[in-house]
Design an enzyme around this catalytic site. Structure first.
Site, PDB file in Angstrom:
ATOM      1  N   CYS A 264     -19.277  32.546  -5.800  1.00  0.00           N
ATOM      2  CA  CYS A 264     -18.709  32.813  -4.476  1.00  0.00           C
ATOM      3  C   CYS A 264     -17.262  32.315  -4.401  1.00  0.00           C
ATOM      4  CB  CYS A 264     -19.588  32.180  -3.400  1.00  0.00           C
ATOM      5  SG  CYS A 264     -19.262  32.812  -1.734  1.00  0.00           S
TER       6      CYS A 264
ATOM      7  N   HIS B 271     -24.775  34.828  -4.904  1.00  0.00           N
ATOM      8  CA  HIS B 271     -25.372  33.508  -5.140  1.00  0.00           C
ATOM      9  C   HIS B 271     -26.648  33.666  -5.975  1.00  0.00           C
ATOM     10  CE1 HIS B 271     -22.951  30.951  -2.355  1.00  0.00           C
ATOM     11  NE2 HIS B 271     -22.709  32.130  -1.793  1.00  0.00           N
TER      12      HIS B 271
ATOM     13  N   GLU C  71     -28.303  31.569  -7.578  1.00  0.00           N
ATOM     14  CA  GLU C  71     -29.225  30.419  -7.522  1.00  0.00           C
ATOM     15  C   GLU C  71     -30.407  30.642  -6.591  1.00  0.00           C
ATOM     16  OE1 GLU C  71     -25.838  29.317  -4.548  1.00  0.00           O
ATOM     17  OE2 GLU C  71     -26.116  30.462  -6.406  1.00  0.00           O
TER      18      GLU C  71
END
Length: 603
Positions: free
Chosen positions: A403, A527, A529
Site C-alpha cells: 500500500c 493488502h 496479509e
C-alpha cells in the site's frame, strides 16, 4: 433444519485476556468435528466501524471481502476457521443505534417512546439471529453454531445493553441452544507465588447478577493451574470442576484449541448444546492442528525481517502483517525474528535531533535479511519509508512494500533514478512539482469512514515473479487506500526500470510494481496479509521469506512447490524436522511446558 446454536464468549477482570483466540478455538474444535460455524464480534464503542481508528487506539483495521473495516479479532476468526466473514459480522453500539434511529425516523415504532429496552436490545438480538444464518461461503448451507464474542469487560457501562440483550436472548432461543463461556484472568502475584481466584469469583458474581450464568469458565494464567484451584473456582462460581478450563501461556496460539480439547470441551459442548455429533477418534482428531503446533515449535533456522512502520509502538497495529510473515516462515521451516523500526528514525532530520535513535534504526535495518514496508496514512515517517526503499533497492536487499510501501517506492524511484527532485504524494505535499501519487476523487467525497477503495478486487498480472508465486495471472486481494500511482508517469517509470506487472480491470490503476534486476523488490497496492492463512501463506510474503533465506530461485526452479517433509527444498538438511516423526506424547509435553503466548491478538 436443526436449531441454530450460540456460544457467547464474555471477558472478566481485564481486557486483552484472550477472548478472540479462545472464541476462534471454539470454532476450530467444532469445525474439526464436522460442525459448520460462523462468528460475530461485538464492540461496545459508538463508532460505526473501525475505519477511522488510529492504529494506536485499537490495533490494526482489518478489511473484509465486502469492504467492511472491522475489529482485528475478525482476522483471528478468518485465519483460524478459514471462513469468509462480512461487515455485519462486526456489531458496534454505533451500528445498532444508527439502525434504531433510522427506524424511528421512518415511523417504524408507530410513535412509541424509543428506549434501550426493548428497542436497542431487540435490535441486537435480531441482528445476531440474522447474521448467524448467513452461509460463510455462498455454496454452503447456513452454519450450525454461531460464536459471539462480546468485547470489553463485564461491568463496563458501555456493554450493559449487550449483556441485557443476551440475558433475554438465552430465553428467546431456548436453553439447549445457548452456552455462555466466561474468560477470566487468574493472576499469580510474585509476592505470594500462588494463583488468586478472587478476581474471577467477583467477575462471575457480577455476570450472574446481570442475568447470565456461565456454563464454562476459562481461566487465563501465566502458569498451569492445579486441580485444587479448579475445585475452589467450582465451589465459588456455581459450576462443576469439569466446567473450569485452564489456559496458561503457551508457546504459540496454535496450542490453544488443543489444550481446550484435551480438557473435555468437545464432550461438554456436544451435551450442553445437543449437537448429536459422533465423538472423534482418539489420536486422529485435530491432526492438522497437532502437526501445525509441533511444526511451529520446532522451527530452527532464523530469518531476520525488519518492519519499517509508522505505528511500531503497538504491535497489534501490524497484527495481520506479522501473522502473514509467520505463515510464510512456517511454510519454509524457518523461525521469524521480527524487528520493528520506527520509520521516522530513518530520516535525516532524526540524525540531528536524536542521533542515537537514528543510528540504532539504521543498524537494525542493515542487520536484516529482508525488509517489509507496510501501509499507513499521513506525512509522519513517510520520508523514512522512502529512505528504506532506496536502501533496499540499491543494496539488493529483499523487500516487500504494501500500500503506502508501493507509493513510497515509486516516489523514491522517481527521485533517485529518474531525477525528478520534486516527486511526492499529494497526501503529503499537495502542491509538489511531480505528483507521483494522487488521490482518487470517487473514493474521497469528504467523510473519512468507508470512503476508500475497499474490499476484494481483481488484479491482472503480467508474466513476472509474482505470477509464478501466485501460480495464476488473475488474482483477488483486499484493498484499503484512497491514493494511487499517477498514470501519467507510468511510461516514464517503466523506461527507467520500475515495471508495473499488475493492474486493475481498467488497466489504469497500478497494483504491483517490481524491479526485474533485483532479487526481490516487490511492492503491491493491495493488502495480501488479510488473506494469508496458517496452512496457505500469502504468495508475496512467501516470496519475501524465501528471498531473505536465499532460496527463492531454487523454489521457482522447482515449480513453486514445498516438500511435505517440512519444506526440505528450502531448508538445509540439518535444519529439517519431520512433522510425522513427532508423536502425541510430544504434544502433551509441549502443552505442559508451554511459555508465553505469541502471535494472534489477545484482546
Amino acid at each position: 433444519m436443526p436449531d441454530m446454536k450460540y456460544i457467547l464468549v464474555t471477558g472478566g477482570v481485564i481486557s486483552g485476556v484472550g477472548k478472540g483466540v479462545i472464541a476462534s478455538s471454539f470454532g476450530t474444535i467444532l469445525k474439526s468435528c464436522g460442525i459448520d460455524v460462523t462468528s460475530i464480534k461485538i464492540d461496545p464503542y459508538i463508532n460505526i466501524d473501525a475505519g477511522t481508528f488510529s492504529p494506536y487506539e485499537h490495533g490494526e483495521v482489518y478489511v473484509l471481502d465486502d469492504g467492511g473495516e472491522v475489529d482485528l479479532d475478525l482476522g483471528n476468526y478468518e485465519r483460524f476457521l478459514d471462513i469468509t466473514l462480512h461487515r455485519d459480522n462486526n456489531i458496534t453500539t454505533g451500528k445498532i443505534y444508527q439502525q434504531v434511529i433510522e427506524r424511528e425516523r421512518r415511523g417504524d415504532y408507530l410513535g412509541k417512546t424509543v428506549q434501550v429496552i426493548p428497542h436497542i436490545t431487540d435490535a441486537v438480538q435480531e441482528w445476531v439471529q440474522r447474521v448467524a444464518h448467513i452461509p460463510v461461503t455462498p455454496d454452503m448451507a447456513p452454519p450450525r453454531v454461531c460464536i459471539v464474542e462480546l468485547g470489553g469487560t463485564i461491568g463496563d457501562i458501555e456493554g450493559m445493553s449487550f449483556v441485557e440483550a443476551f440475558r433475554q436472548f438465552q430465553f428467546r432461543v431456548k436453553k439447549e441452544n445457548f452456552c455462555c463461556a466466561h474468560v477470566s484472568l487468574v493472576p499469580m502475584p510474585k509476592s505470594t507465588g500462588e494463583p488468586k481466584t478472587k478476581p474471577t469469583q467477583s467477575s462471575v458474581r457480577e455476570l450472574r447478577g446481570l442475568g447470565l450464568s456461565p456454563d464454562l469458565i476459562l481461566c487465563r494464567s501465566e502458569h498451569p493451574i492445579n486441580q485444587s484451584v479448579k475445585n475452589k473456582l467450582s465451589n465459588f462460581c456455581h459450576v462443576s470442576p469439569e466446567q473450569v478450563i485452564c489456559i496458561h501461556d503457551l508457546s504459540s496460539v496454535y496450542h490453544v484449541p488443543l489444550l481446550m480439547e484435551a480438557q473435555g470441551v468437545v464432550q461438554y459442548l456436544n451435551e450442553r448444546l445437543q449437537l448429536n455429533m459422533s465423538m472423534p477418534r482418539p489420536g486422529k482428531f485435530m491432526r492438522k492442528w497437532h502437526n501445525l503446533a509441533k511444526q511451529v515449535d520446532n522451527l530452527r533456522k532464523e530469518v531476520n525481517i525488519a518492519l519499517v512502520g509508522k505505528y511500531t509502538k503497538l504491535e497489534d497495529s501490524y497484527a495481520s502483517v506479522t501473522k502473514a510473515l509467520q505463515h510464510a516462515c512456517i511454510a519454509t521451516g524457518s523461525k521469524l525474528n521480527l524487528t520493528y523500526i520506527e520509520a521516522v528514525n530513518l530520516e535525516r532530520q532524526t540524525k540531528i535531533d536524536d542521533p542515537v535513535s537514528y543510528h540504532k534504526a539504521w543498524q537494525n535495518l542493515c542487520k536484516s535479511d529482508g525488509v517489509i514496508v507496510p501501509g499507513g496514512f499521513g506525512q509522519r515517517g513517510f520520508e523514512g519509508k522512502i529512505e528504506a526503499c532506496q536502501w533496499c533497492r540499491e543494496t539488493q536487499k529483499p523487500m516487500l512494500g504494501i500500500c503506502l510501501g508501493l507509493q513510497a517506492s515509486v516516489i523514491e524511484f522517481a527521485r533517485n533514478v529518474l531525477g525528478l527532485a520534486g516527486a511526492n504524494s499529494t497526501e503529503v505535499a499537495p502542491h509538489c512539482a511531480h505528483r507521483l501519487v494522487v488521490d482518487m476523487p470517487e473514493h474521497h467525497p469528504g467523510n473519512l469512514g468507508g470512503t476508500m477503495r475497499l474490499g476484494k478486487r481483481k488484479t491482472y498480472l503480467e508474466p513476472s515473479i509474482i505470477t509464478q508465486l501466485y501460480k495464476k495471472d488473475v488474482i483477488e486481494e483486499r484493498h484499503r487506500h484512497r491514493y494511487e500511482v499517477n498514470p501519467e508517469y507510468i511510461e516514464q517509470l517503466e523506461k527507467g526500470g520500475l515495471r508495473f506487472v499488475g493492474k486493475d480491470d481498467t488497466k489504469t490503476r497500478m497494483e504491483v510494481a517490481l524491479v526485474d534486476t533485483h532479487p526481490y523488490y516487490v511492492t503491491v497496492q493491495f493488502h495480501p496479509e488479510y488473506l494469508s492463512r496458517p496452512l496457505s501463506p500469502s504468495p508475496p510474503f512467501l516470496g519475501l521469506i524465501l528471498a531473505s533465506l536465499g532460496k527463492l530461485k531454487s523454489y521457482l526452479s522447482k515449480g513453486c512447490r514445498l516438500s511435505p517433509r517440512n519444506q526440505s527444498d528450502v531448508s538445509s538438511d540439518e535444519d529439517e524436522i519431520s512433522v510425522s516423526s513427532l508423536s502425541i506424547s510430544d504434544e502433551k509435553t509441549v502443552i505442559e511446558n508451554g511459555i508465553a503466548v505469541n502471535g494472534e491478538s489477545k484482546k
